[in-house]
Write an enzyme that holds these catalytic residues in place. Structure first.
Site, short mmCIF file in Angstrom:
data_model
loop_
_atom_site.label_atom_id
_atom_site.label_comp_id
_atom_site.label_asym_id
_atom_site.label_seq_id
_atom_site.Cartn_x
_atom_site.Cartn_y
_atom_site.Cartn_z
N CYS A 110 0.80 -1.08 -0.02
CA CYS A 110 0.42 0.38 0.01
C CYS A 110 0.62 1.10 0.36
CB CYS A 110 -0.86 -0.43 1.23
SG CYS A 110 -1.37 -1.77 1.53
N ALA A 111 1.45 1.37 -1.16
CA ALA A 111 2.77 2.44 -1.17
C ALA A 111 2.68 3.79 -1.20
CB ALA A 111 3.69 2.28 -3.05
N ALA A 112 1.07 4.17 -1.18
CA ALA A 112 1.13 5.70 -2.12
C ALA A 112 1.54 6.02 -0.81
CB ALA A 112 0.20 5.93 -2.53
N PRO A 113 1.69 8.04 -0.70
CA PRO A 113 2.49 8.48 -1.84
C PRO A 113 3.33 8.39 -1.74
CG PRO A 113 1.95 9.58 0.24
CD PRO A 113 0.99 8.51 0.44
N LYS A 116 7.26 5.47 1.96
CA LYS A 116 8.26 4.34 2.61
C LYS A 116 8.76 3.14 1.41
CE LYS A 116 5.17 4.03 6.58
NZ LYS A 116 4.41 5.04 6.03
N ASP A 134 -0.17 0.62 -5.18
CA ASP A 134 -1.58 0.85 -4.10
C ASP A 134 -2.98 0.84 -5.47
OD1 ASP A 134 -1.25 3.40 -2.37
OD2 ASP A 134 -2.93 3.54 -3.54
N ARG A 139 -3.44 7.81 -6.69
CA ARG A 139 -2.84 7.83 -5.37
C ARG A 139 -1.39 7.55 -6.33
NH1 ARG A 139 -3.15 8.54 -0.38
NH2 ARG A 139 -1.87 6.35 -0.18
N ASP A 179 1.88 -1.02 5.45
CA ASP A 179 1.89 -0.09 5.78
C ASP A 179 0.45 -0.08 5.57
OD1 ASP A 179 1.75 2.10 7.98
OD2 ASP A 179 1.20 3.73 5.83
N CYS A 232 -1.31 3.13 11.30
CA CYS A 232 -0.90 4.32 12.46
C CYS A 232 -2.11 4.70 13.32
CB CYS A 232 -0.32 5.45 11.51
SG CYS A 232 -2.54 5.92 9.94
#
Length: 463
Positions: A110-113, A116, A134, A139, A179, A232
């Protein structure tokens, strides 16, 4: 700040007598962070040229705090040179705690933006492959820009459901970072809109997504590989319970120790069925304990190191282009790279340099596959912005290196034609790599002591 009663009750249970200290953090200002791109510059060298006062983030080797009320690092040429990424300090933690080595196959689910993914790519140092995915196509476009800005060429940017990737990458990756989409409780202080979003979609909603994603990722991991799972948020349902679900569904996994820091809090075994002490190896970051927002991290490993993954032998590689266009051949000779021509892929006018050892990926929705080198046009080859960002000054023969104090740096970033007679009167015509203090910004074409600007329009400096 008005917090939902249900959330307050949960935090009182989590924090016990520390709850009042936690509440006080809402009266404190947020923290601004900057992470140095060690793929382009060492931390030591960056600190020599950094124009602002920076304070180290103590648990991130290349992370720094800056005063976001007084300075704007995104409005500096070094940002456009890809020397750093602006990222909340706690959000730097997941990529710093997954032990990526050059040459590995790495997935950011889930890489955007790209906060990481850019760090994962920097750790690879141009070797191996980074797959950055993503589900949101819009995004993913921002993700692509950030990876190209960082000079990450050995990458692919994909926009797919994680479940679809399983059929293409069974037991393929050495390391996977998740993430995960979450209820965002750790971001309440930073962004008050997150509270309303939490009331609409809380932990119960997101835990279902997280369980799906983490088990799909498990199927794409080699035996002996590692997953770093992070959120988070504070809720045990999204954290310890999600890790517990993985371990129950895939019993070959085990929880690993992470590099610690004095402000980290242990995971809480009482929230899982068997109350295993292993969950203490997972980490919660609370904003009243550290100078950053809330986070949760768990590092898990899949079984034995000595078992080969199903995709250890990738599909037979393409033979590459049998005969390169003469214009491209001439340009590639000028690079000091050792180009493997079997990895070149020409699609219509565009030329890509593909990562090694990829499986067949027909049917996958890409935004970028490999490094876009440029375009073959009638009687000429035009190098790309992405290539410029991957180059180092010494890897290309024709350079225009401007000091950061030269007002032509900003003019170049705005897309203006430059008068460069003072530094090019004896230079040959052709493509030049424009640099600021030795770090590439993009290409330009020299003729009659003026530089025709080839900086990518969508990246330009906006006044």
């Amino acid at each position: 700040m008005k917090l939902p009663e249900k959330f307050e009750n949960k935090m009182k249970e989590l924090l016990q007598d520390e709850y009042d200290n936690y509440l006080q953090c809402y009266d404190e200002p947020r923290y601004y962070g900057l992470r140095v791109n060690t793929n382009k510059i060492s931390v030591e060298d960056f600190l020599k040229i950094a124009p602002w006062s920076l304070t180290p983030v103590p648990w991130i080797p290349n992370g720094f705090y800056y005063d976001g009320d007084k300075i704007q690092p995104s409005k500096h040429p070094y940002y456009f040179a890809g020397l750093y990424y602006l990222q909340e300090p706690s959000a730097m933690t997941p990529a710093s705690r997954i032990p990526v080595e050059p040459g590995e196959r790495v997935l950011d689910v889930c890489a955007a933006p790209g906060g990481k993914a850019t760090e994962l790519g920097a750790k690879l140092k141009g070797e191996g492959v980074l797959i950055a995915n993503d589900i949101s196509n819009s995004r993913a476009r921002g993700l692509l820009k950030n990876l190209e800005l960082f000079g990450i060429g050995n990458m692919m940017v994909i926009s797919e459901e994680p479940g679809k990737l399983v059929e293409y990458f069974p037991e393929y990756f050495d390391k996977i970072l998740i993430d995960a989409p979450c209820s965002g409780e750790g971001m309440f202080r930073k962004d008050k809109k997150m509270v309303k979003a939490w009331e609409e979609h809380g932990p119960e909603f997101f835990s279902k997504l997280q369980r799906s994603i983490i088990t799909q990722a498990a199927a794409m991991l080699k035996p002996g590989g590692m997953i770093l799972y992070s959120t988070c948020t504070f809720d045990p349902l999204e954290n310890e319970k999600t890790v517990e679900y993985l371990l129950e569904t895939c019993p070959e996994f085990k929880i690993c120790e992470m590099e610690g820091y004095e402000g980290f809090c242990e995971g809480i075994p009482k929230y899982v069925e068997n109350h295993s002490e292993e969950y203490r190896k997972t980490v919660r970051i609370f904003p009243h304990k550290m100078q950053g927002e809330g986070h949760y991290l768990a590092l898990v490993k899949k079984g034995d190191d000595n078992v080969e993954g199903k995709n250890e032998k990738p599909a037979k590689p393409k033979e590459g282009v049998k005969k390169l266009p003469e214009e491209l051949e001439q340009f590639l000779k000028e690079l000091s790279w050792d180009i493997d021509k079997s990895r070149l892929d020409i699609r219509e006018e565009r030329v890509y340099y593909m990562p090694e050892n990829l499986p067949m990926l027909k049917g996958v929705r890409f935004l970028r596959s490999g490094l876009l080198l440029g375009e073959v046009k009638k009687n000429r080859f035009e190098p790309s912005q992405a290539l410029a960002m991957c180059l180092k000054k010494e890897e290309y023969p024709r350079i225009l290196d401007l000091p950061v104090s030269d007002d032509r740096v900003i003019k170049y970033l705005k897309g203006e034609t430059l008068d460069v007679e003072d530094i090019t009167s004896r230079k040959e015509k052709g493509w030049y790599l424009v640099c600021v203090d030795g770090y590439p910004l993009g290409f330009g074409k020299l003729a009659n002591q003026t530089l025709k600007n080839k900086y990518l329009p969508g990246w330009r400096w906006m006044s």
